[in-house]
Design a protein around this motif. Structure first.
Motif, PDB file in Angstrom:
ATOM      1  N   ARG A  77       0.832  -1.208   0.000  1.00 17.27           N
ATOM      2  CA  ARG A  77       0.000   0.000   0.000  1.00 17.27           C
ATOM      3  C   ARG A  77       0.869   1.260   0.000  1.00 17.27           C
ATOM      4  O   ARG A  77       0.589   2.221  -0.727  1.00 17.27           O
TER       5      ARG A  77
ATOM      6  N   SER B  48       1.139   4.085  -2.951  1.00 17.73           N
ATOM      7  CA  SER B  48       0.671   5.423  -2.580  1.00 17.73           C
ATOM      8  C   SER B  48       1.731   6.501  -2.717  1.00 17.73           C
ATOM      9  O   SER B  48       1.409   7.687  -2.759  1.00 17.73           O
TER      10      SER B  48
ATOM     11  N   ILE C 143      -6.501  -1.829  -2.023  1.00 16.19           N
ATOM     12  CA  ILE C 143      -5.319  -0.975  -2.138  1.00 16.19           C
ATOM     13  C   ILE C 143      -5.433  -0.169  -3.426  1.00 16.19           C
ATOM     14  O   ILE C 143      -5.501  -0.743  -4.518  1.00 16.19           O
TER      15      ILE C 143
END
Length: 337
Positions: free
Chosen positions: A259, A263, A285
């Motif tokens: 994740r 990100s 996710i």
């Protein structure tokens, strides 16, 4: 008589037989035009054929014979179809020519040329990927024969890409493969260290997932230049319960790292709309910094061409035909073939 490029066709056509030299007639015009467009001076090439004979009716089937009378140590050129042993002298002659010319690269135009030089069959599968002759001595790039291009004009742009690659390869005789370092079977600290050392400095990352039974079995990341990659498994064939991670806590930490990478790093991938959807549907996710999909980008540039990963690899890289190295295809995405 050194020439940097040796061009090997399949066999003589009627005009080549009449003139006693390779590449005459309409196919020759196609070939010489492609060579010029690829930046290759035909005076720097040596031209020959796998078999310097014309098959009856211009049909390769007249070269066939029963397996018991096939050229020793050569596989079938098609399913159950073998080249008769009476043409073994042509293969010997071909390799004697190679010894005299000592090319830096050989271009195999067509399936018979590929078969004679590398003991492989299937020009569509092998074209574009630099490989070696069956004796491991000479560098080889297979591509479509001019006769095939005359029948399917869309093959011309593919052959042009392959010949452009051959021009670059003609500068040196050895087979040079890209060097990749792939980190396998990591623990949590390995993933953290890989992220800090190789992904943080990279302007973007590439990502790919493997799936089975509606779950993600592995997640892979590489840095922008593709020299360093890591595979983060979530499935193990060796574990009785199929879990790679020893505990729920460890697996949860691994997913949290996935994740974080998604990100914080701009991300590209092949057919990545599939991967993004799978990330969200299975483990929630997101991939908010999605940068581009190589399949869609290629398709927008060349909509008439194939867009699978194997084809893109043959056009844009010097990787071998990796799909033939793998026996288990159960987790491959359809578009990866």
């Amino acid at each position: 008589m050194h020439k940097p490029i040796m061009v090997v066709g399949d066999y003589w056509n009627e005009q080549e037989e009449r003139e006693g030299k390779p590449f005459a007639g309409p196919g020759a015009g196609i070939l010489y035009g492609l060579l010029a467009q690829a930046g290759i001076d035909k005076r720097e090439c040596y031209f020959t054929n796998a078999i310097n004979q014309r098959p009856a009716g211009n049909r390769i089937e007249s070269f066939y014979g029963p397996k018991a009378e096939a050229i020793p140590e050569y596989r079938a050129i098609f399913n159950g179809k073998y080249i008769h042993n009476r043409y073994a002298g042509e293969i010997t002659r071909l390799f004697e020519e190679i010894e005299r010319v000592k090319p830096n690269v050989i271009v195999a135009l067509g399936n018979l040329a590929l078969w004679a030089l590398a003991k492989k069959s299937g020009i569509k599968k092998y074209r574009g990927a630099p490989t070696l002759t069956h004796d491991q001595r000479w560098k080889l790039i297979p591509t479509w024969a001019p006769a095939s291009i005359l029948k399917q004009w869309e093959l011309r742009i593919i052959a042009l890409a392959d010949l452009s690659k051959a021009r670059k390869e003609s500068a040196f005789p050895e087979l040079r493969r890209p060097r990749r370092y792939i980190y396998l079977e990591p623990d949590i600290s390995d993933i953290e260290e890989f992220y800090e050392e190789f992904l943080v400095p990279s302007p973007f990352v590439s990502c790919d997932i493997e799936t089975a039974a509606k779950t993600i079995t592995e997640v892979g990341y590489s840095n922008a230049d593709g020299t360093r990659a890591i595979v983060i498994p979530f499935y193990s064939r060796l574990a009785e319960d199929g879990n790679y991670w020893p505990s729920f806590t460890a697996e949860r930490k691994a997913w949290k790292l996935v994740r974080m990478i998604n990100s914080t790093k701009p991300t590209i991938g092949q057919n990545f709309s599939y991967d993004m959807t799978y990330f969200w549907r299975t483990v929630r996710i997101p991939t908010p910094l999605f940068l581009g999909d190589t399949m869609i980008l290629h398709h927008s540039l060349q909509p008439e061409l194939q867009k699978g990963l194997g084809f893109l690899g043959s056009i844009y890289t010097n990787e071998p035909s990796w799909k033939f190295m793998r026996t288990d295809h159960s987790t491959l995405k359809k578009e990866d073939d």
